[in-house]
Design a protein around this motif. Structure first.
Motif, PDB file in Angstrom:
ATOM      1  N   SER A  52       0.842  -1.188   0.000  1.00  6.92           N
ATOM      2  CA  SER A  52       0.000   0.000   0.000  1.00  6.92           C
ATOM      3  C   SER A  52       0.880   1.242   0.000  1.00  6.92           C
ATOM      4  O   SER A  52       2.100   1.150   0.144  1.00  6.92           O
ATOM      5  N   GLN A  53       0.247   2.374  -0.142  1.00  7.22           N
ATOM      6  CA  GLN A  53       0.993   3.636  -0.123  1.00  7.22           C
ATOM      7  C   GLN A  53       1.642   3.863   1.240  1.00  7.22           C
ATOM      8  O   GLN A  53       2.628   4.569   1.356  1.00  7.22           O
ATOM      9  N   ALA A  54       1.091   3.248   2.274  1.00 12.60           N
ATOM     10  CA  ALA A  54       1.629   3.424   3.621  1.00 12.60           C
ATOM     11  C   ALA A  54       2.825   2.510   3.889  1.00 12.60           C
ATOM     12  O   ALA A  54       3.524   2.692   4.882  1.00 12.60           O
ATOM     13  N   THR A  55       3.056   1.532   3.001  1.00 12.94           N
ATOM     14  CA  THR A  55       4.160   0.607   3.202  1.00 12.94           C
ATOM     15  C   THR A  55       5.486   1.341   3.053  1.00 12.94           C
ATOM     16  O   THR A  55       5.711   2.035   2.075  1.00 12.94           O
ATOM     17  N   THR A  62       3.169  -7.111   4.522  1.00 12.27           N
ATOM     18  CA  THR A  62       2.534  -7.590   5.748  1.00 12.27           C
ATOM     19  C   THR A  62       1.624  -8.770   5.399  1.00 12.27           C
ATOM     20  O   THR A  62       1.253  -8.948   4.225  1.00 12.27           O
ATOM     21  N   PRO A  63       1.245  -9.563   6.392  1.00  6.71           N
ATOM     22  CA  PRO A  63       0.294 -10.646   6.112  1.00  6.71           C
ATOM     23  C   PRO A  63      -1.011 -10.117   5.492  1.00  6.71           C
ATOM     24  O   PRO A  63      -1.583 -10.748   4.606  1.00  6.71           O
ATOM     25  N   GLY A  64      -1.459  -8.947   5.925  1.00  2.00           N
ATOM     26  CA  GLY A  64      -2.671  -8.348   5.360  1.00  2.00           C
ATOM     27  C   GLY A  64      -2.496  -7.969   3.897  1.00  2.00           C
ATOM     28  O   GLY A  64      -3.423  -8.152   3.091  1.00  2.00           O
ATOM     29  N   GLU A  65      -1.329  -7.453   3.539  1.00  2.00           N
ATOM     30  CA  GLU A  65      -1.069  -7.095   2.145  1.00  2.00           C
ATOM     31  C   GLU A  65      -1.003  -8.341   1.268  1.00  2.00           C
ATOM     32  O   GLU A  65      -1.512  -8.354   0.147  1.00  2.00           O
ATOM     33  N   ALA A  66      -0.398  -9.405   1.787  1.00  2.00           N
ATOM     34  CA  ALA A  66      -0.355 -10.672   1.046  1.00  2.00           C
ATOM     35  C   ALA A  66      -1.772 -11.213   0.862  1.00  2.00           C
ATOM     36  O   ALA A  66      -2.131 -11.697  -0.219  1.00  2.00           O
ATOM     37  N   GLN A  67      -2.597 -11.106   1.902  1.00  2.00           N
ATOM     38  CA  GLN A  67      -3.992 -11.560   1.798  1.00  2.00           C
ATOM     39  C   GLN A  67      -4.757 -10.720   0.774  1.00  2.00           C
ATOM     40  O   GLN A  67      -5.555 -11.256  -0.001  1.00  2.00           O
ATOM     41  N   ASP A  68      -4.511  -9.418   0.758  1.00  2.00           N
ATOM     42  CA  ASP A  68      -5.159  -8.551  -0.229  1.00  2.00           C
ATOM     43  C   ASP A  68      -4.824  -8.995  -1.652  1.00  2.00           C
ATOM     44  O   ASP A  68      -5.693  -8.985  -2.530  1.00  2.00           O
ATOM     45  N   LEU A  69      -3.570  -9.384  -1.887  1.00  2.00           N
ATOM     46  CA  LEU A  69      -3.185  -9.885  -3.208  1.00  2.00           C
ATOM     47  C   LEU A  69      -3.962 -11.151  -3.551  1.00  2.00           C
ATOM     48  O   LEU A  69      -4.483 -11.294  -4.660  1.00  2.00           O
ATOM     49  N   ARG A  70      -4.045 -12.077  -2.600  1.00  2.00           N
ATOM     50  CA  ARG A  70      -4.798 -13.320  -2.846  1.00  2.00           C
ATOM     51  C   ARG A  70      -6.252 -13.012  -3.147  1.00  2.00           C
ATOM     52  O   ARG A  70      -6.848 -13.592  -4.044  1.00  2.00           O
ATOM     53  N   ALA A 105      12.881 -12.421  -2.785  1.00  2.00           N
ATOM     54  CA  ALA A 105      12.718 -12.817  -1.383  1.00  2.00           C
ATOM     55  C   ALA A 105      11.252 -12.719  -0.962  1.00  2.00           C
ATOM     56  O   ALA A 105      10.752 -13.572  -0.216  1.00  2.00           O
ATOM     57  N   GLU A 106      10.544 -11.693  -1.446  1.00  2.00           N
ATOM     58  CA  GLU A 106       9.112 -11.564  -1.123  1.00  2.00           C
ATOM     59  C   GLU A 106       8.309 -12.723  -1.716  1.00  2.00           C
ATOM     60  O   GLU A 106       7.397 -13.245  -1.080  1.00  2.00           O
ATOM     61  N   THR A 112       2.011 -18.489  -0.994  1.00  2.00           N
ATOM     62  CA  THR A 112       0.563 -18.668  -1.178  1.00  2.00           C
ATOM     63  C   THR A 112      -0.081 -17.443  -1.819  1.00  2.00           C
ATOM     64  O   THR A 112      -1.286 -17.442  -2.066  1.00  2.00           O
ATOM     65  N   ALA A 113       0.725 -16.418  -2.082  1.00  2.00           N
ATOM     66  CA  ALA A 113       0.196 -15.205  -2.712  1.00  2.00           C
ATOM     67  C   ALA A 113       0.922 -14.838  -3.996  1.00  2.00           C
ATOM     68  O   ALA A 113       0.297 -14.354  -4.936  1.00  2.00           O
ATOM     69  N   LEU A 114       2.241 -15.060  -4.049  1.00  2.00           N
ATOM     70  CA  LEU A 114       3.060 -14.555  -5.151  1.00  2.00           C
ATOM     71  C   LEU A 114       3.810 -15.659  -5.885  1.00  2.00           C
ATOM     72  O   LEU A 114       4.129 -16.700  -5.304  1.00  2.00           O
ATOM     73  N   ALA A 115       4.114 -15.374  -7.144  1.00  2.00           N
ATOM     74  CA  ALA A 115       4.970 -16.257  -7.943  1.00  2.00           C
ATOM     75  C   ALA A 115       5.693 -15.408  -8.982  1.00  2.00           C
ATOM     76  O   ALA A 115       5.202 -14.340  -9.379  1.00  2.00           O
TER      77      ALA A 115
END
Length: 178
Positions: A52-55, A62-70, A105-106, A112-115
């Motif tokens: 997010s812009q706040a990152t 964050t786990p929330g940002e990864a969940q948002d991607l999913r 690394a991310e 479970t969110a990125l590839a």
């Protein structure tokens, strides 16, 4: 052009717009307000970034940002790696390699969110798995402008999109601000 010809063209244009307005809401309507075809569509963000812009710049997702991607259903995201701007090519090269390493690394931290995406087949694979693929790209070529052999290195690191210039001039061309 005659008045009759103009009037006929305006009438045809208005008719087309009216027909379009009548049809579009019905085709986009779904029970939850989303387009029903989205779940099947390959959706590619042409130039964005996870988080997010706040990152904080360079901070892990964050786990929330990864969940948002999913949850987004986005298939692939073209991600600018490295920095854009006027800096010495060697410094730009080092920053680009560090940025690619950071995003690799991310991907490894968030399987479970990125590839990683390097081919069209990869895009289809991440869609099938419900992940968001990261497609690495540059918005300028400063990091390789003095050494085109670096292109092979960057290809090996996953770079698949290159815009030679952005705002400023480099040895590959003039940017849009020149």
């Amino acid at each position: 052009m005659s008045l009759i010809s103009r009037t006929r063209r305006l009438l045809l244009a208005a008719s087309g717009v009216s027909l379009g307005l009548a049809v579009v809401p019905r085709t986009l309507r779904a029970t939850d307000g989303a387009w029903p075809g989205y779940a099947k569509a390959i959706v590619i963000d042409g130039l964005g970034g996870p988080g997010s812009q706040a990152t904080e710049l360079g901070a892990p997702l964050t786990p929330g940002e990864a969940q948002d991607l999913r949850d987004s259903g986005m298939t692939c995201l073209h991600l600018t790696v490295g920095e854009v701007g006027s800096m010495p090519p060697d410094e730009s090269y080092e920053k680009a390699v560090a940025s690619i390493s950071r995003w690799d690394a991310e991907v490894d931290r968030n399987p479970t969110a990125l590839a990683r995406v390097r081919t069209v087949a990869d895009i289809h694979a991440v869609k099938a798995r419900g992940l968001t693929g990261l497609l690495y790209g540059f918005q300028d070529g400063v990091c390789f402008e003095t050494d085109l052999e670096r292109l092979s290195t960057f290809h090996g690191l996953g770079i698949r999109v290159i815009q030679p210039t952005y705002n400023r001039r480099n040895q590959l061309g003039d940017g849009c601000m020149e």
